[in-house]
Motif scaffolding. Structure first.
Motif, PDB file in Angstrom:
ATOM      1  N   GLY A  12       0.836  -1.198   0.000  1.00  0.00           N
ATOM      2  CA  GLY A  12       0.000   0.000   0.000  1.00  0.00           C
ATOM      3  C   GLY A  12       0.863   1.236   0.000  1.00  0.00           C
ATOM      4  O   GLY A  12       2.022   1.213   0.402  1.00  0.00           O
ATOM      5  N   LYS A  44      -4.070   0.715   6.437  1.00  0.00           N
ATOM      6  CA  LYS A  44      -5.042   1.178   5.456  1.00  0.00           C
ATOM      7  C   LYS A  44      -6.125   0.148   5.162  1.00  0.00           C
ATOM      8  O   LYS A  44      -7.295   0.492   5.003  1.00  0.00           O
ATOM      9  CB  LYS A  44      -4.338   1.582   4.149  1.00  0.00           C
ATOM     10  N   ALA A  45      -5.757  -1.132   5.075  1.00  0.00           N
ATOM     11  CA  ALA A  45      -6.742  -2.132   4.692  1.00  0.00           C
ATOM     12  C   ALA A  45      -6.177  -3.523   4.927  1.00  0.00           C
ATOM     13  O   ALA A  45      -5.002  -3.696   5.266  1.00  0.00           O
ATOM     14  CB  ALA A  45      -7.133  -1.971   3.219  1.00  0.00           C
ATOM     15  N   THR A 320      -4.746   3.984  12.478  1.00  0.00           N
ATOM     16  CA  THR A 320      -4.895   4.988  11.418  1.00  0.00           C
ATOM     17  C   THR A 320      -6.079   5.897  11.700  1.00  0.00           C
ATOM     18  O   THR A 320      -5.999   7.117  11.531  1.00  0.00           O
ATOM     19  CB  THR A 320      -5.077   4.299  10.057  1.00  0.00           C
ATOM     20  N   LYS A 446     -10.809  -1.691  -1.587  1.00  0.00           N
ATOM     21  CA  LYS A 446      -9.456  -1.351  -2.020  1.00  0.00           C
ATOM     22  C   LYS A 446      -9.078   0.018  -1.475  1.00  0.00           C
ATOM     23  O   LYS A 446      -9.922   0.911  -1.362  1.00  0.00           O
ATOM     24  CB  LYS A 446      -9.383  -1.345  -3.548  1.00  0.00           C
ATOM     25  N   PRO A 447      -7.807   0.226  -1.125  1.00  0.00           N
ATOM     26  CA  PRO A 447      -7.383   1.539  -0.620  1.00  0.00           C
ATOM     27  C   PRO A 447      -7.748   2.675  -1.571  1.00  0.00           C
ATOM     28  O   PRO A 447      -8.117   3.762  -1.124  1.00  0.00           O
ATOM     29  CB  PRO A 447      -5.864   1.378  -0.482  1.00  0.00           C
ATOM     30  N   LYS A 451     -10.153   6.960  -1.276  1.00  0.00           N
ATOM     31  CA  LYS A 451      -9.412   8.203  -1.507  1.00  0.00           C
ATOM     32  C   LYS A 451     -10.197   9.132  -2.426  1.00  0.00           C
ATOM     33  O   LYS A 451     -11.079   8.702  -3.158  1.00  0.00           O
ATOM     34  CB  LYS A 451      -8.049   7.907  -2.126  1.00  0.00           C
TER      35      LYS A 451
END
Length: 552
Positions: A12, A44-45, A320, A446-447, A451
């Motif tokens: 990531g 993040k994931a 996070t 998904k990251p 976003k």
């Protein structure tokens, strides 16, 4: 065959380390390039780490639950062929050579029945999730014709091939299918030790003893879905998560939660295995409460044994979230504006549209209507769709309307982003929101899908509550919280209400009306309170008059 070590890749953007949550293979398993070998949770994931080789798993160097820096060796393979490490330009064959190491197979299967056939065109293009689906359906991935760019294989291609060949039920069930080759068995059905340490053995399997001592028949599944926290509890309690009984499922796969793991472990503690027919069970040690002779009949004599504090790792997604909230709260001065929309017309509009949505297999909630109303407000008040760049001393007014939807998951709050909301219809938004929320809860998001947001919505009303003070999703400048839609007392003109009066009495009356509480938090450096109130008024106007949403 040469042995190749495989390092944890950068899974990531900006990730320096990750927690190895689950091994998907064990020493002796045969794997192919792009096949997932581990699940790693970053800040993040949760992501799958695919193999870069065709070959056999030689050794696992990391325990489940360990934090691993990017670049550390996590696994090694006995590689097929010349053992050359693949590169970005490598387009060599994907054929599997089962002539070596056949006698070392963990399940003792015949090497010829395990070998995956050679592909006719050389390389097979399919992501790890599609390859996993193919194995579950007993489909030879090399025989599937891909419909994507460059012949890339999708989930739909695999399912279509399974339906057309009738192989969907043959592979996993173990029945003989003479019409096609057997899929490669990665050994997940007889999972033993997750890690083979240097000098250790991968065959130290104590699951049988644990199962006998529980007094509960172990499930013995091949695949079990569970959150990282649940898997950690299972490891601490010495429970094989595949043995925990459960009736819950997620997308057809068994799902186990922490409560089920603890119940299974407690059943094992309560059951005392008899060593001989005449040997009595040992007497339990007296607790401080029972030593005195009476517990007073309160039923809490042993409560002290459950009062030890529990520690939970503060890392991954939870850390996070914490850092993001801290940065936002201590950077942007928050002000929250509260208001309430009367949404009886919106409730009626949704009810009228629900049959059409169901005909399209779409679950229609109020969220798409709220999203459209927010876009209307952002177009009239662009400072709420902005970003303050302090270093450049400028405010960027965004021209895109990408709305983040906060979703509560087992790992914490995730915010998938629906992009281009102004260009999508109500049904399209409903379908996309449902898909993103589902995949966020299942840790399949998904990251990149989290976003690019310009404004965020949080729906705390879904679990109860009216008002809150939501924290801005920095560097955005505003966030809107939604309370629960419920009937509340509202003052209306008597002339507009059918209250049962026979005369034309003037004045007002109080009636129950569906209302939606709103909590709008703003970055007061960018947005003034008056602008926030005007934005809220615009949003409420569109919610109270759903026909206005057609223009957005």
């Amino acid at each position: 065959m040469p042995v190749k070590e495989f390092k944890l890749p950068d899974v990531g953007e900006g990730v320096a380390e990750g927690e190895l949550v689950t091994w998907l293979v064990k020493p002796g398993d045969r794997v192919e390039e792009d096949q997932p070998v581990a699940e790693v949770e970053t800040d993040k994931a949760l992501v799958e780490v695919p193999s870069r080789y065709d070959g056999v798993v030689e050794e696992l160097f990391v325990e489940e639950g360990e934090m691993v820096p990017v670049g550390d060796v996590i696994i090694s393979f006995r590689v097929d062929g010349d053992g050359a490490e693949p590169t970005a330009d490598d387009t060599g064959s994907d054929e599997v050579d089962d002539t070596d190491g056949a006698g070392d197979d963990a399940d003792g299967l015949d090497a010829e029945s395990e070998a995956e056939p050679e592909t006719s065109s050389g390389r097979t293009f399919a992501p790890p999730s599609v390859r996993r689906l193919a194995r579950e359906l007993g489909v030879d991935i090399a025989a599937v014709e891909g419909s994507g760019p460059g012949g890339r294989i999708s989930d739909g291609d695999v399912r279509a091939h399974a339906e057309s060949s009738g192989s969907a039920g043959s592979g996993p069930s173990g029945e003989d299918d003479s019409s096609g080759p057997k899929p490669v068995d990665i050994g997940s059905g007889d999972r033993k030790s997750a890690v083979s340490k240097r000098g250790g053995s991968a065959d130290d399997d104590t699951r049988g003893d644990d199962a006998r001592s529980t007094g509960v028949d172990p499930a013995g599944r091949e695949t079990t879905l569970a959150t990282p926290a649940t898997r950690k509890v299972a490891r601490e309690l010495g429970v094989d998560i595949d043995d925990v009984p459960t009736d819950a499922t997620r997308e057809g796969d068994p799902f186990v939660d922490e409560a089920a793991v603890r119940a299974y472990a407690e059943a094992g503690t309560a059951a005392v295995p008899a060593t001989t027919d005449s040997e009595p069970a040992p007497e339990p040690e007296p607790t401080p409460a029972s030593a005195g002779g009476s517990s007073g009949g309160s039923g809490f004599a042993d409560a002290s044994t459950d009062r030890e504090p529990e520690t939970v790792p503060y890392r991954g997604v939870r850390r996070t979230i914490g850092k993001q909230m801290e940065r936002s709260k201590f950077t942007a001065p928050h002000v929250t504006h509260h208001d309430t929309a009367e949404v009886d017309a919106l409730v009626e509009a949704r009810e009228q549209l629900k049959p059409k949505a169901e005909a399209r297999d779409v679950k229609l909630t109020y969220m798409p209507f709220v999203m459209k109303a927010i876009v209307a407000g952002l177009k009239e008040h662009p400072y709420l769709n902005s970003e303050l760049r302090e270093d450049d001393e400028e405010i960027v007014l965004k021209k895109e309307y990408n709305l983040g939807i906060a979703v509560a998951t087992d790992a914490g709050l995730m915010v998938p982003v629906v992009k281009g909301v102004d260009e999508k219809g109500i049904f399209e938004l409903a379908e996309e929101v449902n898909d993103l929320a589902t995949r966020a809860r299942e840790r399949k998001i998904k990251p990149a899908e989290m976003k690019g947001g310009t404004f965020t919505i949080t729906n705390f009303g879904a679990i109860g509550g009216e008002y809150a003070t939501p924290i801005i999703n920095y560097p955005e400048t505003a966030i809107l919280g939604l309370g629960a839609i419920e009937e509340r007392p509202v003052v209306r003109d008597r002339s507009a209400v059918d209250d049962g009066f026979l005369d034309d009495e003037e004045g007002t009356t109080v009636v129950p009306v569906p209302t939606l509480p709103l909590s709008l938090s703003i970055d007061h450096r960018v947005v003034d309170g008056a602008i926030a109130a005007e934005f809220a008024n615009t949003v409420m106007e569109h919610l109270e008059n759903p026909l206005l949403l057609l223009n957005h």
